[in-house]
Structures are given as C-alpha cells and as structure tokens.
Design an enzyme around this catalytic site. Structure first.
Site, short mmCIF file in Angstrom:
data_model
loop_
_atom_site.label_atom_id
_atom_site.label_comp_id
_atom_site.label_asym_id
_atom_site.label_seq_id
_atom_site.Cartn_x
_atom_site.Cartn_y
_atom_site.Cartn_z
N HIS A 53 -5.74 -4.97 10.84
CA HIS A 53 -5.21 -3.62 10.82
C HIS A 53 -4.01 -3.46 11.76
O HIS A 53 -3.95 -2.51 12.53
CB HIS A 53 -6.29 -2.61 11.23
CG HIS A 53 -7.49 -2.61 10.35
ND1 HIS A 53 -8.72 -2.12 10.77
CD2 HIS A 53 -7.68 -3.03 9.07
CE1 HIS A 53 -9.60 -2.24 9.79
NE2 HIS A 53 -9.00 -2.79 8.75
N SER A 86 0.82 -1.21 0.00
CA SER A 86 0.00 0.00 0.00
C SER A 86 0.85 1.26 0.00
O SER A 86 0.59 2.20 -0.75
CB SER A 86 -0.93 -0.01 1.22
OG SER A 86 -1.84 -1.08 1.14
N ALA A 87 1.88 1.31 0.84
CA ALA A 87 2.74 2.49 0.91
C ALA A 87 3.89 2.40 -0.08
O ALA A 87 4.22 3.38 -0.76
CB ALA A 87 3.28 2.66 2.33
N GLU A 140 9.99 -7.03 -3.99
CA GLU A 140 8.73 -7.58 -3.47
C GLU A 140 8.88 -9.08 -3.28
O GLU A 140 9.26 -9.80 -4.22
CB GLU A 140 7.58 -7.28 -4.43
CG GLU A 140 6.29 -8.03 -4.14
CD GLU A 140 5.77 -7.83 -2.73
OE1 GLU A 140 5.41 -8.84 -2.09
OE2 GLU A 140 5.73 -6.66 -2.27
N ALA A 141 8.61 -9.56 -2.06
CA ALA A 141 8.75 -10.99 -1.77
C ALA A 141 7.74 -11.83 -2.52
O ALA A 141 7.99 -13.01 -2.80
CB ALA A 141 8.62 -11.23 -0.27
#
Length: 540
Positions: free
Chosen positions: A474, A13-14, A34-35
């Site tokens: 969250h 997202s970030a 990115e894994a």
C-alpha cells in the site's frame, strides 16, 4: 505527432477511472498510455489467481527495495501492476475505503474538498454493491463489489466468534456507518471473475471513438514548454514517440512510477536531479518524499480440522475445485484468500481502530513472499492470522538511480523507524495471540507453527517482526497533496505546483495512508480527479 485533449499516463486503479469519466460526454479526446499489456490473462481474471500474478514479470513490475535497516537489512518485495488495470489487476481484491476520520484528516491538512462528506459521493458513484444501495453504498457504478460471506470457509466463523470472545464486536460492513469490528471482507469481483478497473472502466471507455489506449507504451518524460506540460514522450515498439495534450497531462502511474516520471522530466529536488545528469526544470523537493506504507505480519497455525489446504494442495483437489469453478463460478477459486478480518483497537487509549486483521483459511510455509508463486499451500491443515497497523508514522522515499527510464527507482521504505510503529507491531502480535487463545479458536488450533510459543517477550516479538514482516503493498504519498508547495507536490485540485496543465491522480497524492487497503480510495481519487479536471476545463 498525435494530439489529444487529455493524455493520461497509467491505466491503473485511478487512471482507468479518469479515462472513463473524461471521455464519457464525448466532448474531449483522451489518450491513455500504459507501460504494461492487456489484462486478458487467466491468472488476472480468476480471483485466486493473484497468487500467480504476484510473481509474473509480464504483468508485474516486481520491484525490490533497498536494504531496509528497520527490517534487519532485508530487501522488500514490492509487486505493482504493469498491465491494464494496474495493481487492481493483481491485488487480493479486498474492498476497503478507509475510516471516515481518515478523510477528515486529509481536509484538516489543508485539502479542502477531501473530507468524508466530500469523497463519499465518489465512492458511491464508482460502486455497484451486490447488497444494494444505502446511505453509504452505491449500486449503479461500474465497479462491482461482491459479498463473500455466503461462500467463505467455515473457519471464518471460528475467527469471528473468537474475536468476539476476545472483546471485539461484529461488523457486517466495514465500508458502512463505521469501520470498527470484525467480520467478512468484500472483494472487487463479479460473476466469479475479478473486477479490475480495466474491466470496470476501460471496457466502457475503449468503445468510444474519442479514446485511444496504447499498451506497452513506457513513458520516458513529460514535455515541458517553460512551465507548461504539453505532452509526453514514450517508447513503443522500440521507437520513441510523442503525444501532445491540448488541455492537460494527468499522471496516474502510481506511487512508484508517477514520481519517477516527474523526476525524469526535471520536476523534483534540483540538486538530486542534477546529480543524475537531469536538467532541473521545476523545483519540487517533495517529489518522491513522504512515502508511507502498511507493514503486516502473519501468525501461522496448524489446524485440528480441514482447511483450504486440503482442497487446494493435492492435484485432485485442484481439479475438483477447477471443475466447480468452471461449472458454477463459485468456490475458493472465485474468492480472495483474505476472507475475514476486521479493524480493532489494540488498547483503550486509541480514539479509533489502529489495527487491521486478516484471517485466511490456508497456510503457506514454503512460499516466502517474492520468491515463488503462491500456488501450493501446505500439505497439512493450517491457517493464518495477519495484522497491520493502520496509520504508521515511519516515512520513506524513492529516488532515481540514474536518468534511464528503464531502470527501477531506489525504494527506501525506512520501515519501523519510529517508536510508535514498533510499539504497535508488538501490540498487534499480542492481539493475534489474544484471539488465538479464545475458546472458539482453541477448538480448532492444534499448535502455533510460526513464530512459535518460544516468542513471548516484547523484545522477542519485535525481533520476529523485523525478521519476518513485509509490506502489505500500500505505498502512497510520494506526490503528496497539501497546501504548502515546499512540503507537497500537488494542491487540493491535484495540480502540480509550479506547472501548468499537469496533475497527478493516483495513490501518490494521498496526504496520509488510509486505514486499510488502498485500491478503493485510489479509485475514488480517479473519480474525483475527473470532476475537478472537467470543472476547470469548463471554467477556462
């Protein structure tokens, strides 16, 4: 050995927002690690497919917590995105920024530049809202936000009317002038497809010659020369590789993986690291601590009238809705099942809303979270109410189990460990019953299935909470932002205390959990982080 100006760990997202904004002027080279793999997956792009993505190990880390005493020793299931777009590729897409006061709280905690007026421009810059721009909403950003109201199930109107009858006002936009009230949710989607940050941001960034995106690249540790971060060591295709950063390394791996990588790199509580056989290089005791999360609980009802169960349970219903979706990109397959809800006060002593509500015109009684995909609703008409307190006071932590980067962290949620949180969960249960007792809801409720009418006292409700409630996915604050280096991990410019050339930009830096879903504020953090990095780069 490859070299770039900036190395970003995590394309979620970030991280996706950071990558796009750092590279758009063409002056700087950016490498994104990115894994997970590609987001070109049917269950990611079709909005209702998150019920499948929820339990797909190819795109989901599928974490399990340690036994949680507050949940009667149960282990929690914590899905996190392991794919381009991160958790924005597998979440329920609800777009909520949080209350204005949340960010005023951040500023008051010693974080200048993070008050509401400071962050609003970044929310607006990120957004393309289908209702157009106004004082609070953006219409020119890459992240499309879709208003579901015209296509929501008719039972949403019963929920909203029933909530009004219970004393709560209607709010047409939870992300506008204020958050309080009930209404329809908006989701991150466009033209019937999910709008993840991979689609919104990386689709632009990857076209640039100055951007390199490596998938299935698992970061093992950050390279440190003294107290300066100079690059990253990662595994790809079974081979250990290195990439160096001329300017900065940015950790955007999320509230679970960012602290893990910091600790694997020797940044954390020195005694804890040494106990795992890791050389303690930078003493930062707060790494992995201060974890916050939202806990939620559903009440399930049998309905007198048809619900989405009748459209999505039988094979012919699935077929009909599939044809409708292919031809029109509309219908229940094009939406989140969290169609309505709101933010309300459970008692008059609250100075602002302390409870988030969800209404879904569907029920699942045979698909417990974390055990099977949410693809088959009940064969009879049913729906659910959900609630989550917005600002819990319980604090958990994550820690390494070993020095192996492939071994998941130990997650200790420490749920319901304060009287405040227990009290609010009971209040939330009574609130759901209050709305269910309204005339509008009694018109459509046949019976309460779960927990059932026998659960009435505070003690019974709390016991039900401990037995059934679960994370709302969250987790935040494990690399918390704040002014005290002894209690926090990063400063207000997201720089890791004691390390040059290293920042964290994701939900792990939240000083406190926001009042609502965390995807939108995580994207805001990415947007603002990019500006902070570019400002400091120009000033260097």
């Amino acid at each position: 050995m490859a070299e770039f100006d900036f190395v970003i760990v995590g394309a979620g997202s970030a991280g996706a927002a950071v990558a796009d904004r750092l590279s758009e002027n063409g002056k700087y080279s950016v490498c994104v690690l990115e894994a997970g793999g590609s987001d070109l997956n049917f269950w990611i792009w079709v909005p209702v497919g998150y019920g499948k993505a929820f339990y797909n190990r190819h795109i989901n880390w599928m974490y399990r917590t340690e036994a949680d005493p507050g949940l009667n020793g149960r282990e929690g299931y914590w899905p996190r995105g392991k794919v381009l777009g991160g958790s924005s590729s597998i979440n329920a897409m609800v777009y909520i920024r949080g209350q204005h006061a949340d960010f005023e709280d951040w500023k008051a905690m010693g974080n200048p530049g993070w008050g509401w007026e400071d962050v609003l421009p970044y929310f607006k810059r990120s957004e393309c809202n289908d209702a157009g721009a106004d004082a609070f909403r953006g219409a020119d950003g890459p992240l499309h936000v879709h208003t579901m109201r015209p296509d929501t199930h008719p039972l949403c109107s019963n929920f909203i009317k029933g909530s009004e009858q219970a004393g709560f006002r209607y709010n047409p936009d939870f992300n506008g002038a204020d958050q309080e009230g009930v209404g329809h949710y908006q989701i991150t989607a466009k033209d019937g497809f999910r709008m993840s940050t991979a689609r919104a941001y990386l689709s632009r960034a990857r076209k640039r010659a100055n951007v390199k995106i490596l998938t299935k690249a698992l970061t093992k540790r950050i390279l440190l020369e003294g107290t300066r971060a100079t690059g990253v060591v990662f595994d790809k295709d079974g081979r250990e590789q290195t990439v160096t950063a001329r300017r900065e390394v940015i950790m955007s791996a999320g509230a679970i993986n960012s602290p893990q990588i910091l600790m694997l790199s020797g940044i954390g509580d020195g005694a804890e690291l040494q106990a795992k056989g890791i050389e303690a290089k930078i003493q930062r005791a707060a790494v992995g601590k201060n974890m916050q999360d939202h806990l939620g609980l559903d009440y399930l009802y049998k309905s007198k009238v048809p619900t989405l169960n009748q459209q999505l349970y039988p094979w012919w219903g699935k077929l009909a809705q599939g044809i409708r979706y292919v031809l029109t990109r509309r219908g229940p397959l094009a939406m989140s099942l969290n169609q309505a809800g709101g933010f309300v006060k459970t008692n008059p002593d609250c100075d602002r809303p302390n409870m988030q509500l969800y209404f879904s015109p569907v029920s699942y009684t045979k698909a417990p979270k974390g055990q099977r995909p949410l693809m088959n609703p009940d064969p009879f008409p049913g729906f659910l109410f959900g609630m989550q307190p917005t600002r819990p006071t319980s604090r958990g932590h994550v820690e390494l189990k070993s020095s192996d980067p492939y071994e998941a962290l130990a997650i200790h949620p420490n749920s319901l460990s304060t009287n405040h949180d227990c009290k609010e969960m009971i209040e939330g249960c009574r609130l759901l019953r209050q709305i269910a007792a309204s005339p509008a809801m009694q018109d459509v409720i046949e019976s309460e299935m779960t927990p059932g009418p026998d659960v009435q006292s505070d003690e019974q409700m709390l016991d039900d909470v401990r037995n059934r409630c679960s994370t709302v996915f969250h987790p935040v604050s494990t690399c918390r932002m704040g002014s005290d280096p002894g209690e926090n991990v990063v400063d207000a410019r997201l720089k890791v205390y004691g390390v040059e050339g290293l920042r964290v930009a994701d939900a792990s830096v939240f000083p406190t959990v926001t009042s609502g879903n965390t995807n939108a504020p995580a994207i805001m953090v990415g947007e603002k982080a990019a500006d902070l990095i570019l400002e400091d780069t120009r000033a260097a």
